[in-house]
Design a protein around this motif. Structure first.
Motif, PDB file in Angstrom:
ATOM      1  N   PRO A  48      -9.632  -9.660  -3.832  1.00 25.31           N
ATOM      2  CA  PRO A  48     -10.560  -8.013  -3.912  1.00 25.31           C
ATOM      3  C   PRO A  48      -9.487  -7.189  -3.231  1.00 25.31           C
ATOM      4  O   PRO A  48      -7.968  -7.344  -3.111  1.00 25.31           O
ATOM      5  CB  PRO A  48     -10.847  -8.845  -1.885  1.00 25.31           C
ATOM      6  N   PHE A  49      -9.981  -5.917  -3.735  1.00 23.61           N
ATOM      7  CA  PHE A  49      -9.036  -4.980  -3.552  1.00 23.61           C
ATOM      8  C   PHE A  49      -8.312  -4.497  -2.348  1.00 23.61           C
ATOM      9  O   PHE A  49      -8.946  -4.838  -0.633  1.00 23.61           O
ATOM     10  CB  PHE A  49     -10.440  -3.705  -3.171  1.00 23.61           C
ATOM     11  N   GLY A  50      -7.402  -3.966  -2.362  1.00 19.78           N
ATOM     12  CA  GLY A  50      -6.046  -4.161  -0.897  1.00 19.78           C
ATOM     13  C   GLY A  50      -5.211  -5.947  -1.313  1.00 19.78           C
ATOM     14  O   GLY A  50      -4.344  -5.717  -0.355  1.00 19.78           O
ATOM     15  N   ALA A  98       1.132  -1.310   0.402  1.00 24.92           N
ATOM     16  CA  ALA A  98       0.284  -0.136   0.240  1.00 24.92           C
ATOM     17  C   ALA A  98       0.887   0.855  -0.030  1.00 24.92           C
ATOM     18  O   ALA A  98       1.725   1.103   0.704  1.00 24.92           O
ATOM     19  CB  ALA A  98      -0.658  -0.057   1.170  1.00 24.92           C
ATOM     20  N   HIS A  99       0.596   1.970  -0.545  1.00 22.18           N
ATOM     21  CA  HIS A  99       1.379   3.385  -1.217  1.00 22.18           C
ATOM     22  C   HIS A  99       0.176   4.740  -0.962  1.00 22.18           C
ATOM     23  O   HIS A  99       0.478   6.076  -0.637  1.00 22.18           O
ATOM     24  CB  HIS A  99       2.085   3.340  -2.420  1.00 22.18           C
ATOM     25  N   LEU A 100      -0.898   4.732  -1.304  1.00 19.59           N
ATOM     26  CA  LEU A 100      -2.391   5.561  -0.945  1.00 19.59           C
ATOM     27  C   LEU A 100      -2.305   6.212   0.164  1.00 19.59           C
ATOM     28  O   LEU A 100      -2.681   4.840   0.845  1.00 19.59           O
ATOM     29  CB  LEU A 100      -3.453   5.411  -2.125  1.00 19.59           C
ATOM     30  N   ASN A 104      -9.494  -0.985   3.560  1.00 19.11           N
ATOM     31  CA  ASN A 104      -9.236  -1.490   2.956  1.00 19.11           C
ATOM     32  C   ASN A 104      -8.052  -2.740   3.098  1.00 19.11           C
ATOM     33  O   ASN A 104      -7.766  -3.741   3.302  1.00 19.11           O
ATOM     34  CB  ASN A 104      -9.914  -2.208   1.890  1.00 19.11           C
ATOM     35  N   ARG A 105      -6.853  -1.820   2.934  1.00 14.64           N
ATOM     36  CA  ARG A 105      -5.757  -1.226   2.834  1.00 14.64           C
ATOM     37  C   ARG A 105      -5.112  -1.832   4.325  1.00 14.64           C
ATOM     38  O   ARG A 105      -3.977  -2.500   4.437  1.00 14.64           O
ATOM     39  CB  ARG A 105      -5.466  -0.311   1.723  1.00 14.64           C
ATOM     40  N   SER A 106      -6.169  -1.578   5.008  1.00  8.59           N
ATOM     41  CA  SER A 106      -5.346  -1.420   6.163  1.00  8.59           C
ATOM     42  C   SER A 106      -5.656  -3.146   7.138  1.00  8.59           C
ATOM     43  O   SER A 106      -5.143  -3.696   7.765  1.00  8.59           O
ATOM     44  CB  SER A 106      -6.501  -1.553   7.234  1.00  8.59           C
ATOM     45  N   MET A 107      -6.472  -4.151   5.285  1.00  8.42           N
ATOM     46  CA  MET A 107      -6.271  -5.788   5.727  1.00  8.42           C
ATOM     47  C   MET A 107      -5.828  -6.324   5.134  1.00  8.42           C
ATOM     48  O   MET A 107      -5.868  -7.547   4.530  1.00  8.42           O
ATOM     49  CB  MET A 107      -7.719  -5.901   5.964  1.00  8.42           C
ATOM     50  N   SER A 157     -14.289  -7.082  -3.032  1.00 11.56           N
ATOM     51  CA  SER A 157     -14.920  -7.793  -3.916  1.00 11.56           C
ATOM     52  C   SER A 157     -15.402  -6.988  -4.611  1.00 11.56           C
ATOM     53  O   SER A 157     -15.256  -7.614  -5.938  1.00 11.56           O
ATOM     54  CB  SER A 157     -15.607  -8.830  -3.420  1.00 11.56           C
ATOM     55  N   GLU A 158     -16.520  -6.576  -3.993  1.00 12.13           N
ATOM     56  CA  GLU A 158     -17.299  -5.604  -5.324  1.00 12.13           C
ATOM     57  C   GLU A 158     -16.323  -4.152  -6.111  1.00 12.13           C
ATOM     58  O   GLU A 158     -16.811  -4.022  -7.319  1.00 12.13           O
ATOM     59  CB  GLU A 158     -18.980  -5.175  -4.431  1.00 12.13           C
ATOM     60  N   VAL A 159     -15.975  -3.844  -5.156  1.00 11.20           N
ATOM     61  CA  VAL A 159     -15.190  -2.429  -5.567  1.00 11.20           C
ATOM     62  C   VAL A 159     -14.189  -2.907  -6.645  1.00 11.20           C
ATOM     63  O   VAL A 159     -13.616  -2.766  -7.298  1.00 11.20           O
ATOM     64  CB  VAL A 159     -13.964  -2.203  -4.595  1.00 11.20           C
ATOM     65  N   ALA A 160     -13.440  -4.256  -6.712  1.00 12.75           N
ATOM     66  CA  ALA A 160     -12.636  -4.995  -7.358  1.00 12.75           C
ATOM     67  C   ALA A 160     -12.911  -5.327  -9.045  1.00 12.75           C
ATOM     68  O   ALA A 160     -12.492  -4.635 -10.008  1.00 12.75           O
ATOM     69  CB  ALA A 160     -12.177  -6.096  -6.837  1.00 12.75           C
TER      70      ALA A 160
END
Length: 765
Positions: free
Chosen positions: A312-314, A213-215, A559-562, A339-342
């Motif tokens: 899934p996203f992230g 993760a960078h953002l 999501n990135r936190s996981m 998963s939905e965002v992906a």
């Protein structure tokens, strides 16, 4: 499997050379027995002592190239490498030889041969000899020497198709051993396929595009919400020669299935426009827009055929969620959202429709809880690995990858040997070459297994291969391009293949989950932190007129936190979660009550103002300001009692002063509490306390009244004096003098009302 002393179809070396070497061996027979024990010991054991390496560990041999990797009839095999004298003595009369054979049957025998290090007479084959050697007169201590051997394949004595051992040895003499002996050896494997095969296993190779993760969750205040990156490291990865640039440029030439984290796409897409990069306590403008555009353009062209799987996203850590997070409320809903965002992310950026039917636990290690979590997000295929879902039915071959494990879920089992073939350090040419040759040998051995089953074999490498690892993988896959013993297939097709009825389908229990992997998982506290952040976000977004400006960046940050990328980096993971929570709280605090000093009420009734400030750039609504009197007997609000409230709606960057009617019954002090609430009654922000002093006649009012009375008294005295003079003048007129003309009395200040001041008079702040 025991190794043969000779190899099939080997051409004998010239008689004279054979006699000379035989005589040398017989002459040194008393020493050979002593050398055998040392020859079989690993080089690492020798390095653990203070003594210099001896025996076949005296000289380190590396094989930097083997060309071609899988020769055919008519080819010339070229092997190049490096020799390094690790001993304290000079090696003389040295000779580099190529040794081939025997043929290895089965992947277990390949594993055993791969573990061997030292030279063992009788077990290792004779050299090809003849003119296919390299003579080295002297190799001093600590000196390296390059070599190249070229031998026609027809001289290698290869027989039936299969995997053969390939070794390079350095023979020579030392001052303490004046006879020919093997002083160094390096082995690898030579796949030999002279004729086309009727039956070929299908190979599905996953090509992962995943990054850390960078953002951040932070965005600019402009209309486009300029994204803010924690660093500019991602630019280095997608720049020419970078890790992700190499993954794309190499992968586009290979028959692979792309496995992509949509967060990577979203991050690079954000870099194509204006973006900021954190630098200490401030941010600076990012400058790698062109690099980002070029990378996305190349990737879009590479995936045009549509073999794309979106994680899934992230790339959430499924095992951490299953073991530490699923019992924390809201965690599974984050996984579903990811998963939905992906789908939307991949379609929008790459213009292809990905498959989102796959879940990929770390290292393909599964247990029942991991499978449950994976399927809860909608996946029907769980990528496992054969060292987790192990065979226990005694099969003599590798079964097809697809395994039904119940509930309509398929475990897509990747081959552990092939999937881990390039996990080591591939920066050295010798290590890369050995990995490529072993990979090819394992695939050929798999193709030779005695079975009539039509099989699909899946290879899923490490999540984030280095540049050197990616190049090594590409080199191996290019060798398989011609379809000599395998054929390529997409990962989706492999998951849909008919399963082998004899293959294991029982998911291993949680007790068999690797301890090393479990120790790297996100702690339960991480999911508690995520829950707290989400609760704050939910409370914040309901008051916003443009909630999407906050929900999207913070939802992605949650999501990135996981993410799986936090494994083994607990401090960095905690810092990222803290940064998200801190920034969200800073936004929440932009809508707040302005502190008040004590208020004094003059009279029985008045209004009490409370000011709400909105320093956000968007408006807020759906807020309620509630004012409470802690002593309604002394001071009540809106004639209702202790509590009054009013709705709040403020434009961005503005403040609003809200007035509450108050009525006092008894003089004294009253504590007041102002608190913002969302419309559902949830407190928003901190409460604000102040004091109201109730006084019917305040000192100011008394002064005004006293001043008025004084003016009235002075006016009366003046009027009295004036009338007295007038009366005296009238008496004088009776005496015949001219009467004085009276003037209108004009006081300096007009009379004021002595009535109490009107309602609404107040003194505040």
């Amino acid at each position: 499997m025991a190794e043969a002393a000779d190899f099939q179809g080997m051409n004998p070396s010239p008689a004279r050379r054979w006699l000379r070497r035989t005589a040398a061996v017989l002459a040194g027979a008393p020493l050979v027995a002593a050398l055998l024990a040392g020859a079989a010991a690993p080089v690492a054991q020798a390095a653990a002592t203070d003594k210099a390496p001896t025996g076949s560990g005296t000289v380190a041999v590396s094989l930097d190239t083997v060309t071609p990797s899988a020769p055919v009839k008519g080819d010339t095999l070229t092997v190049s490498g490096t020799l390094i004298n690790k001993s304290k003595e000079t090696v003389t009369a040295a000779q580099v030889d190529l040794r081939v054979g025997p043929r290895l049957f089965g992947r277990t025998s390949i594993d055993a041969a791969n573990r061997r290090t030292g030279y063992l007479p009788g077990a290792d084959p004779y050299p090809v000899g003849g003119k296919y050697t390299v003579e080295i007169a002297k190799l001093p201590s600590g000196i390296s020497q390059d070599f190249t051997l070229s031998v026609p394949v027809s001289k290698l004595g290869l027989g039936d198709d299969g995997v053969y051992q390939l070794g390079v040895t350095l023979s020579g003499r030392t001052p303490h051993a004046q006879y020919d002996q093997v002083l160094g050896i390096k082995r690898t494997f030579l796949p030999w396929q002279s004729e086309d095969r009727d039956s070929k296993p299908r190979i599905s190779y996953a090509w992962p595009l995943i990054a850390a993760a960078h953002l951040t969750a932070e965005t600019g205040s402009d209309a486009r919400q300029t994204p803010v990156f924690a660093d500019d490291d991602l630019a280095a990865e997608i720049a020419p020669g970078g890790r992700l640039e190499q993954m794309v440029s190499l992968g586009r030439q290979l028959p692979v299935t792309w496995v992509i984290d949509p967060d990577l796409l979203a991050s690079v897409d954000a870099m194509t426009r204006d973006y900021r990069v954190k630098s200490g306590d401030t941010t600076i403008a990012g400058t790698n827009q062109n690099v980002a555009k070029q990378w996305l353009t190349s990737l879009e062209a590479a995936v045009a055929e549509g073999k794309v799987i979106a994680l899934p996203f992230g790339d959430p850590d499924l095992a951490s969620i299953a073991h530490r997070g699923k019992n924390v409320s809201g965690t599974l809903s984050h996984l579903q959202n990811a998963s939905e965002v992906a789908v939307t992310t991949v379609q929008t950026i790459l213009h292809v429709k990905p498959s989102t039917d796959f879940a990929w636990p770390v290292d393909g290690a599964i247990d029942p809880s991991i499978v449950d979590v994976a399927t809860s997000a909608g996946a029907h295929n769980v990528i496992a690995r054969s060292d987790s879902l192990q065979e226990n039915g005694g099969l003599a071959y590798t079964p097809t990858a697809a395994r039904p494990i119940g509930g309509g879920t398929t475990a897509v089992v990747s081959d552990a040997r092939l999937s881990t073939a390039f996990q080591g350090d591939m920066t050295k040419a010798g290590d890369s070459t050995l990995a490529v040759q072993r990979f090819l040998a394992l695939t050929l051995s798999l193709a030779e297994q005695d079975t009539d089953e039509d099989r699909s074999v899946v290879v899923v490498p490490q999540r984030m291969p280095t540049v050197a690892q990616a190049q090594s993988m590409a080199s191996a896959l290019h060798t398989l391009d011609d379809g000599r013993w395998t054929q390529s297939q997409g990962l989706v097709q492999a998951a849909e293949a008919n399963p082998d009825a004899k293959a294991t389908t029982e998911v291993p229990p949680a007790s068999r989950y690797p301890k090393k992997l479990r120790s790297q998982e996100l702690p339960t506290q991480a999911f508690q932190d995520i829950k707290s952040t989400q609760a704050s976000l939910n409370n914040f977004q309901v008051i916003l007129t443009q909630p999407e400006r906050v929900v999207t960046p913070f939802g992605n940050a949650v999501n990135r936190s996981m993410s799986t990328s936090w494994r083994g980096k607990p401090l960095e993971a905690q810092q990222y979660r803290d940064s998200v929570r801190t920034y969200l709280q800073s936004l929440v605090n932009e809508v707040q009550l302005i502190s008040k000093s004590d208020v004094t009420l003059s009279g029985r009734s008045a209004t009490i103002p409370v000011t709400v400030q909105n320093r956000l750039l968007q408006g807020v609504d759906h807020l309620v300001l509630r004012l409470r009197s802690e002593n309604a007997t002394r001071l009540k609000l809106n004639d209702d009692g202790a509590v009054a409230e009013q709705p709040i709606q403020i434009a961005g960057g503005h403040s609003q002063s809200v007035k509450f009617d108050a009525a006092a019954n008894i003089n004294g002090q009253v504590q007041m509490t102002a608190q913002l609430y969302t419309e559902d009654g949830t407190p928003y922000g901190a409460a604000m306390n102040f004091t109201v002093k109730v006084s019917e006649l305040t000192p100011t009012v008394l002064l005004v009244i006293a001043g008025g009375l004084l003016l009235l008294v002075l006016a009366g005295i003046r009027m009295y004096a004036h009338r007295k003079r007038a009366n005296a003048g009238g008496a004088a007129g009776d005496d015949g003098s001219e009467p004085e003309q009276p003037s209108d009395p004009t006081p300096d200040t007009g009379p004021e009302s002595a009535e109490p001041s009107g309602t609404g008079e107040k003194v505040d702040r």
